[in-house]
Design a protein around this motif. Structure first.
Motif, PDB file in Angstrom:
ATOM      1  N   SER A 205       0.641  -1.311  -0.015  1.00 53.74           N
ATOM      2  CA  SER A 205      -0.042  -0.129   0.196  1.00 53.74           C
ATOM      3  C   SER A 205       0.838   1.309   0.068  1.00 53.74           C
ATOM      4  N   ASN A 206       2.097   0.991   0.281  1.00 53.90           N
ATOM      5  CA  ASN A 206       3.174   2.482   0.396  1.00 53.90           C
ATOM      6  C   ASN A 206       3.508   2.446  -1.176  1.00 53.90           C
ATOM      7  N   ASP A 207       3.485   1.650  -1.952  1.00 54.78           N
ATOM      8  CA  ASP A 207       4.004   1.925  -3.304  1.00 54.78           C
ATOM      9  C   ASP A 207       2.841   2.717  -4.248  1.00 54.78           C
ATOM     10  N   CYS A 208       3.677   3.652  -5.011  1.00 59.70           N
ATOM     11  CA  CYS A 208       2.924   4.582  -5.788  1.00 59.70           C
ATOM     12  C   CYS A 208       3.093   4.273  -7.174  1.00 59.70           C
ATOM     13  N   LEU A 209       1.952   3.765  -7.821  1.00 70.67           N
ATOM     14  CA  LEU A 209       2.349   3.560  -9.297  1.00 70.67           C
ATOM     15  C   LEU A 209       1.672   4.549 -10.078  1.00 70.67           C
ATOM     16  N   LEU A 210       2.481   4.936 -11.169  1.00 69.30           N
ATOM     17  CA  LEU A 210       2.199   6.014 -12.299  1.00 69.30           C
ATOM     18  C   LEU A 210       1.856   5.496 -13.682  1.00 69.30           C
ATOM     19  N   TYR A 211       0.639   5.825 -13.995  1.00 72.08           N
ATOM     20  CA  TYR A 211       0.406   5.553 -15.200  1.00 72.08           C
ATOM     21  C   TYR A 211      -0.053   6.760 -16.399  1.00 72.08           C
ATOM     22  N   ARG A 212       0.223   7.054 -17.378  1.00 67.39           N
ATOM     23  CA  ARG A 212      -0.081   7.855 -18.448  1.00 67.39           C
ATOM     24  C   ARG A 212      -1.388   7.884 -18.805  1.00 67.39           C
ATOM     25  N   LEU A 213      -2.044   8.970 -18.171  1.00 68.94           N
ATOM     26  CA  LEU A 213      -3.645   9.016 -18.799  1.00 68.94           C
ATOM     27  C   LEU A 213      -3.839   8.932 -20.243  1.00 68.94           C
ATOM     28  N   ASP A 214      -3.028   9.276 -21.025  1.00 80.31           N
ATOM     29  CA  ASP A 214      -3.503   9.134 -22.646  1.00 80.31           C
ATOM     30  C   ASP A 214      -3.195   7.646 -22.881  1.00 80.31           C
ATOM     31  N   TYR A 215      -2.567   6.815 -22.204  1.00 78.96           N
ATOM     32  CA  TYR A 215      -2.637   5.402 -22.381  1.00 78.96           C
ATOM     33  C   TYR A 215      -3.580   4.602 -21.540  1.00 78.96           C
ATOM     34  N   ILE A 216      -4.242   5.153 -21.109  1.00 78.47           N
ATOM     35  CA  ILE A 216      -5.683   4.487 -20.300  1.00 78.47           C
ATOM     36  C   ILE A 216      -6.753   4.198 -20.959  1.00 78.47           C
ATOM     37  N   ARG A 217      -7.484   3.317 -20.925  1.00 82.22           N
ATOM     38  CA  ARG A 217      -8.592   2.915 -21.993  1.00 82.22           C
ATOM     39  C   ARG A 217      -9.764   2.239 -20.966  1.00 82.22           C
ATOM     40  N   ASP A 218     -10.941   2.570 -21.460  1.00 74.01           N
ATOM     41  CA  ASP A 218     -11.936   1.441 -20.656  1.00 74.01           C
ATOM     42  C   ASP A 218     -11.946   1.359 -19.333  1.00 74.01           C
ATOM     43  N   VAL A 219     -12.077   2.624 -18.571  1.00 75.48           N
ATOM     44  CA  VAL A 219     -12.035   2.606 -17.150  1.00 75.48           C
ATOM     45  C   VAL A 219     -13.395   2.358 -16.380  1.00 75.48           C
ATOM     46  N   GLU A 220     -13.461   1.457 -15.606  1.00 75.28           N
ATOM     47  CA  GLU A 220     -14.750   1.067 -14.987  1.00 75.28           C
ATOM     48  C   GLU A 220     -14.385   0.953 -13.607  1.00 75.28           C
ATOM     49  N   ILE A 221     -15.531   1.554 -12.722  1.00 74.80           N
ATOM     50  CA  ILE A 221     -15.207   1.160 -11.368  1.00 74.80           C
ATOM     51  C   ILE A 221     -15.857   0.002 -10.680  1.00 74.80           C
ATOM     52  N   ILE A 222     -15.011  -0.760  -9.946  1.00 71.18           N
ATOM     53  CA  ILE A 222     -15.247  -1.866  -9.285  1.00 71.18           C
ATOM     54  C   ILE A 222     -16.190  -1.642  -7.914  1.00 71.18           C
ATOM     55  N   GLU A 223     -17.504  -1.675  -7.972  1.00 68.34           N
ATOM     56  CA  GLU A 223     -18.585  -1.300  -7.174  1.00 68.34           C
ATOM     57  C   GLU A 223     -18.276  -1.736  -5.849  1.00 68.34           C
ATOM     58  N   ASP A 224     -18.007  -2.936  -5.668  1.00 72.08           N
ATOM     59  CA  ASP A 224     -17.853  -3.653  -4.440  1.00 72.08           C
ATOM     60  C   ASP A 224     -16.593  -3.532  -3.669  1.00 72.08           C
ATOM     61  N   SER A 225     -15.758  -2.555  -4.340  1.00 73.33           N
ATOM     62  CA  SER A 225     -14.414  -2.370  -3.534  1.00 73.33           C
ATOM     63  C   SER A 225     -14.182  -1.190  -2.724  1.00 73.33           C
ATOM     64  N   PHE A 226     -13.424  -1.103  -1.904  1.00 74.63           N
ATOM     65  CA  PHE A 226     -13.057  -0.128  -1.120  1.00 74.63           C
ATOM     66  C   PHE A 226     -11.421  -0.237  -0.763  1.00 74.63           C
TER      67      PHE A 226
END
Length: 335
Positions: A205-226
């Motif tokens: 949980s202390n790791d910070c992962l970085l993703y370029r927003l222009d490479y991200i596609r098809d985002v969906e929320i996992i409803e039962d997650s927290f």
């Protein structure tokens, strides 16, 4: 007795307030006659006197519970001007400049930002935000797709829910398949002219992962997650952000000492930021300790200054640099 209602009262109110907002500011106030002339220009066939204007301004200020439209009397005239409660002109100017300097936004998006900023101010200041240069390469070709993905990400961050998305970096392979990822989004940020999504590591949980927003596609929320993060997690993310320039670099992040001539101190600031602490070692030479990826690109940056930057203090790092020079310059020159 029947009450005589003015069927144009709403239009009058909106017209007067709109005229004051669009045509006045702290340096350009309007008299009652100025407001009346603008109404005539807009081809409204009703007359508004000073009492009605005064009442409309009073109602508008009462609604905001603040004095948004100021008024004063000078001689026989009442004057009115709009006070922008959001941004001052130089703050807005800086925002427009930042948007236009980004590679990420399309020209259409940049112009949309500029227009919206202009509409926040009177006509007297709108020319401040005109842009002459658009020198950067346009990367994101579909504004609507990007904003749709960003909206889902923003909702997930607000709701503290994980997201699932496809991540596809540029590749020379024709059949390169995208990677499907499930992570907890923490925030979005700009760095080095790119737009990033920061995510919490799945295993740590202390790791910070970085993703370029222009490479991200098809985002969906996992409803039962927290998910949850605390102040220590945030501090870890801050440390990662400091080194975001090394995201796609080869090599390892190292602490290195550099000696440099005082004349190139601005270049040192450009490269490593202002949070450095150089100290003087002789008349014109200063020494600073920084963190950076040590690779061929870094060596080329040093060489480009013609000897007024030198690696110092670590024999192993000095030897590696000397070997790089021998392999790539000295031996080639002798052939």
């Amino acid at each position: 007795m029947k009450r005589n209602k003015d069927s144009n009262s709403y239009i009058k109110f909106i017209a007067v307030i709109d005229i004051i907002i669009k045509n006045s500011d702290e340096k350009h106030s309007m008299t009652v006659k100025d407001i009346q002339d603008k109404l005539y220009e807009l081809q409204y066939d009703f007359h508004i006197d000073y009492r009605l204007i005064k009442k409309y301004v009073q109602y508008y200020n009462e609604y905001y519970e603040d004095t948004i439209i100021e008024s004063y009397r000078e001689g026989r005239n009442d004057y009115y001007y709009f006070v922008n409660p959001s941004l001052d002109t130089m703050e807005a100017k800086a925002i427009v400049d930042l948007v236009y300097s980004s590679n990420f936004f399309t020209l259409k998006t940049k112009e949309n930002y500029k227009k919206r900023i202009q509409n926040m101010f009177s006509i007297h200041y709108q020319a401040y935000f005109n842009k002459k240069l658009n020198l950067h390469v346009v990367k994101n070709e579909n504004d609507q797709v990007f904003y749709k993905e960003l909206e889902v990400i923003a909702q997930a961050i607000q709701q503290k829910k994980k997201i699932r998305f496809s991540y596809q970096k540029p590749s020379l392979k024709v059949n390169y398949s995208s990677k499907r990822v499930e992570l907890a989004p923490i925030d979005t940020c700009f760095s080095n002219n790119e737009y990033y999504l920061l995510c919490q590591g799945a295993r740590n949980s202390n790791d910070c992962l970085l993703y370029r927003l222009d490479y991200i596609r098809d985002v969906e929320i996992i409803e039962d997650s927290f998910f949850f993060f605390d102040e220590y997690n945030i501090q870890c993310f801050h440390e990662k952000l400091k080194n975001i320039t090394y995201m796609y670099s080869a090599g390892e992040l190292e602490t290195i000492e550099l000696d440099f001539h005082e004349s190139i101190y601005p270049n040192i600031i450009d490269k490593f930021g202002k949070d450095i602490h150089p100290y003087q070692v002789n008349e014109n030479i200063y020494r600073v300790q920084v963190k950076h990826i040590i690779n061929n690109t870094f060596y080329s940056w040093i060489i480009g200054f013609g000897g007024i930057i030198q690696i110092s203090g670590n024999a192993e790092q000095i030897n590696k640099f000397q070997k790089y020079l021998q392999d790539n310059f000295i031996e080639n020159d002798n052939q």
